[in-house]
Motif scaffolding. Sequence first.
Motif, PDB file in Angstrom:
ATOM      1  N   GLY A 201       0.796  -1.222   0.000  1.00 26.28           N
ATOM      2  CA  GLY A 201       0.000   0.000   0.000  1.00 26.28           C
ATOM      3  C   GLY A 201       0.824   1.265   0.000  1.00 26.28           C
ATOM      4  O   GLY A 201       0.355   2.322   0.433  1.00 26.28           O
ATOM      5  N   MET A 202       2.073   1.188  -0.484  1.00 25.41           N
ATOM      6  CA  MET A 202       2.976   2.334  -0.494  1.00 25.41           C
ATOM      7  C   MET A 202       3.303   2.736  -1.919  1.00 25.41           C
ATOM      8  O   MET A 202       3.255   1.927  -2.841  1.00 25.41           O
ATOM      9  CB  MET A 202       4.288   1.985   0.218  1.00 25.41           C
ATOM     10  CG  MET A 202       4.147   1.482   1.630  1.00 25.41           C
ATOM     11  SD  MET A 202       5.765   0.940   2.268  1.00 25.41           S
ATOM     12  CE  MET A 202       5.288   0.290   3.875  1.00 25.41           C
ATOM     13  N   GLN A 203       3.634   3.986  -2.106  1.00 31.97           N
ATOM     14  CA  GLN A 203       4.192   4.442  -3.367  1.00 31.97           C
ATOM     15  C   GLN A 203       5.681   4.124  -3.375  1.00 31.97           C
ATOM     16  O   GLN A 203       6.372   4.414  -2.393  1.00 31.97           O
ATOM     17  CB  GLN A 203       3.987   5.944  -3.515  1.00 31.97           C
ATOM     18  CG  GLN A 203       4.582   6.534  -4.775  1.00 31.97           C
ATOM     19  CD  GLN A 203       4.350   8.021  -4.845  1.00 31.97           C
ATOM     20  OE1 GLN A 203       3.286   8.478  -5.231  1.00 31.97           O
ATOM     21  NE2 GLN A 203       5.337   8.793  -4.432  1.00 31.97           N
ATOM     22  N   PRO A 204       6.222   3.508  -4.428  1.00 34.76           N
ATOM     23  CA  PRO A 204       7.646   3.172  -4.429  1.00 34.76           C
ATOM     24  C   PRO A 204       8.528   4.408  -4.298  1.00 34.76           C
ATOM     25  O   PRO A 204       8.250   5.447  -4.910  1.00 34.76           O
ATOM     26  CB  PRO A 204       7.850   2.498  -5.795  1.00 34.76           C
ATOM     27  CG  PRO A 204       6.492   2.026  -6.202  1.00 34.76           C
ATOM     28  CD  PRO A 204       5.529   3.021  -5.640  1.00 34.76           C
ATOM     29  N   ALA A 205       9.572   4.305  -3.487  1.00 32.87           N
ATOM     30  CA  ALA A 205      10.592   5.342  -3.486  1.00 32.87           C
ATOM     31  C   ALA A 205      11.301   5.306  -4.837  1.00 32.87           C
ATOM     32  O   ALA A 205      11.494   4.243  -5.424  1.00 32.87           O
ATOM     33  CB  ALA A 205      11.588   5.098  -2.355  1.00 32.87           C
ATOM     34  N   CYS A 206      11.691   6.478  -5.344  1.00 34.69           N
ATOM     35  CA  CYS A 206      12.207   6.560  -6.706  1.00 34.69           C
ATOM     36  C   CYS A 206      13.454   7.434  -6.777  1.00 34.69           C
ATOM     37  O   CYS A 206      13.610   8.389  -6.017  1.00 34.69           O
ATOM     38  CB  CYS A 206      11.151   7.167  -7.646  1.00 34.69           C
ATOM     39  SG  CYS A 206       9.580   6.289  -7.687  1.00 34.69           S
ATOM     40  N   VAL A 207      14.320   7.086  -7.713  1.00 37.13           N
ATOM     41  CA  VAL A 207      15.343   7.991  -8.215  1.00 37.13           C
ATOM     42  C   VAL A 207      14.976   8.265  -9.663  1.00 37.13           C
ATOM     43  O   VAL A 207      14.763   7.339 -10.452  1.00 37.13           O
ATOM     44  CB  VAL A 207      16.755   7.386  -8.112  1.00 37.13           C
ATOM     45  CG1 VAL A 207      17.753   8.212  -8.913  1.00 37.13           C
ATOM     46  CG2 VAL A 207      17.195   7.306  -6.655  1.00 37.13           C
ATOM     47  N   GLU A 208      14.896   9.548 -10.013  1.00 36.63           N
ATOM     48  CA  GLU A 208      14.479   9.951 -11.353  1.00 36.63           C
ATOM     49  C   GLU A 208      15.690  10.368 -12.166  1.00 36.63           C
ATOM     50  O   GLU A 208      16.511  11.174 -11.716  1.00 36.63           O
ATOM     51  CB  GLU A 208      13.490  11.108 -11.250  1.00 36.63           C
ATOM     52  CG  GLU A 208      12.921  11.566 -12.586  1.00 36.63           C
ATOM     53  CD  GLU A 208      12.003  12.756 -12.439  1.00 36.63           C
ATOM     54  OE1 GLU A 208      10.964  12.799 -13.124  1.00 36.63           O
ATOM     55  OE2 GLU A 208      12.316  13.660 -11.634  1.00 36.63           O
ATOM     56  N   LEU A 209      15.799   9.809 -13.374  1.00 35.13           N
ATOM     57  CA  LEU A 209      16.861  10.139 -14.318  1.00 35.13           C
ATOM     58  C   LEU A 209      16.274  11.041 -15.391  1.00 35.13           C
ATOM     59  O   LEU A 209      15.334  10.657 -16.086  1.00 35.13           O
ATOM     60  CB  LEU A 209      17.432   8.858 -14.934  1.00 35.13           C
ATOM     61  CG  LEU A 209      18.469   9.021 -16.053  1.00 35.13           C
ATOM     62  CD1 LEU A 209      19.759   9.620 -15.520  1.00 35.13           C
ATOM     63  CD2 LEU A 209      18.735   7.670 -16.734  1.00 35.13           C
ATOM     64  N   VAL A 210      16.834  12.255 -15.518  1.00 31.11           N
ATOM     65  CA  VAL A 210      16.319  13.248 -16.462  1.00 31.11           C
ATOM     66  C   VAL A 210      17.494  13.863 -17.197  1.00 31.11           C
ATOM     67  O   VAL A 210      18.480  14.267 -16.569  1.00 31.11           O
ATOM     68  CB  VAL A 210      15.540  14.378 -15.739  1.00 31.11           C
ATOM     69  CG1 VAL A 210      14.989  15.387 -16.754  1.00 31.11           C
ATOM     70  CG2 VAL A 210      14.419  13.816 -14.892  1.00 31.11           C
ATOM     71  N   ARG A 211      17.401  13.974 -18.508  1.00 30.29           N
ATOM     72  CA  ARG A 211      18.452  14.662 -19.269  1.00 30.29           C
ATOM     73  C   ARG A 211      18.132  16.147 -19.327  1.00 30.29           C
ATOM     74  O   ARG A 211      17.024  16.541 -19.677  1.00 30.29           O
ATOM     75  CB  ARG A 211      18.578  14.101 -20.684  1.00 30.29           C
ATOM     76  CG  ARG A 211      19.786  14.673 -21.441  1.00 30.29           C
ATOM     77  CD  ARG A 211      19.980  13.986 -22.787  1.00 30.29           C
ATOM     78  NE  ARG A 211      21.217  14.403 -23.419  1.00 30.29           N
ATOM     79  CZ  ARG A 211      21.336  15.468 -24.204  1.00 30.29           C
ATOM     80  NH1 ARG A 211      20.280  16.221 -24.452  1.00 30.29           N
ATOM     81  NH2 ARG A 211      22.500  15.779 -24.745  1.00 30.29           N
ATOM     82  N   VAL A 212      19.119  16.972 -18.970  1.00 27.37           N
ATOM     83  CA  VAL A 212      18.959  18.419 -19.043  1.00 27.37           C
ATOM     84  C   VAL A 212      19.156  18.845 -20.490  1.00 27.37           C
ATOM     85  O   VAL A 212      20.175  18.522 -21.101  1.00 27.37           O
ATOM     86  CB  VAL A 212      19.994  19.126 -18.144  1.00 27.37           C
ATOM     87  CG1 VAL A 212      19.813  20.637 -18.197  1.00 27.37           C
ATOM     88  CG2 VAL A 212      19.857  18.636 -16.709  1.00 27.37           C
ATOM     89  N   PRO A 213      18.189  19.582 -21.076  1.00 25.22           N
ATOM     90  CA  PRO A 213      18.297  19.885 -22.504  1.00 25.22           C
ATOM     91  C   PRO A 213      19.473  20.782 -22.850  1.00 25.22           C
ATOM     92  O   PRO A 213      20.088  20.634 -23.884  1.00 25.22           O
ATOM     93  CB  PRO A 213      16.961  20.565 -22.821  1.00 25.22           C
ATOM     94  CG  PRO A 213      16.434  21.039 -21.503  1.00 25.22           C
ATOM     95  CD  PRO A 213      16.927  20.044 -20.491  1.00 25.22           C
ATOM     96  N   ASP A 214      19.807  21.760 -22.007  1.00 21.13           N
ATOM     97  CA  ASP A 214      20.944  22.634 -22.278  1.00 21.13           C
ATOM     98  C   ASP A 214      21.326  23.346 -20.995  1.00 21.13           C
ATOM     99  O   ASP A 214      20.558  23.426 -20.042  1.00 21.13           O
ATOM    100  CB  ASP A 214      20.651  23.643 -23.397  1.00 21.13           C
ATOM    101  CG  ASP A 214      19.408  24.463 -23.111  1.00 21.13           C
ATOM    102  OD1 ASP A 214      19.404  25.195 -22.105  1.00 21.13           O
ATOM    103  OD2 ASP A 214      18.455  24.373 -23.882  1.00 21.13           O
TER     104      ASP A 214
END
Length: 243
Positions: A201-214
């Motif tokens: 009943g929990m939301q998974p803990a996350c690490v988010e990978l995002v590419r910075v456009p510039d």
Amino acid sequence: MARATREPLPGGGVVLAVPDGLSGPPLLRFERVTDRKWMLRQGERPLIQARSEGDGCCRDLHLRRLPGHRSPLPPLTAAAMRTGADWPHRYALWLEETGLGPLHYGRWLLTPRSYFAPGIWDCDLVRDWPDATLELLCGGGWHGVLPLRPLPAPDASRVKAYRKHAREGTLAPVLLWWVSFLDGWLLLDGHDRAAAALAEGMQPACVELVRVPDDADRRDDHRGARGTSGAAGRAPRGPAHCT
């Protein structure tokens, strides 16, 4: 090839600057087939075959996911999870070492993410396998989580072991890759851990990978990845499919 440089972020997270000079495209990459068809590959292996249907700005995206996805992170032991590691930094190191992920030239943010709009891990989590249809919003977005292999059952042996970690607060975060043209995330690592958290009943803990456009948007992107928004400072939307 020169190694990437790492810049710690205040409040947690890291910027991973990948230098130019890679010998080829990243192993995990999208390829355009036609105007309405694209594919996700890992090396030479296709993982997703997709086509869009419909006219106007709101189209359906039909997906077929194929077996064979290899996680860009090594397996996590129970002892490693209980150390309380700096997961964004550790994931950044592993992404570079394995080479199985989407890293290519540019700046990448890896940050903890604890907030999602309602429904992202519920009705906008794609549980169907292998075929699924995404109802794209006007403008091309979708805003959900797409696993790259089937989510296991709550009573699967590994999931049951991870459920104990979830209850104890020692479950390592899953790794999500924000894909801007989908306006959503691919689940790159942690399918069993995600299933365990959801079963509790929990939301998974996350690490988010995002590419910075510039680099010009660097400061705003840092704030966006650490806060409650999506990639590049985008404000969260409500779920697309919840009723």
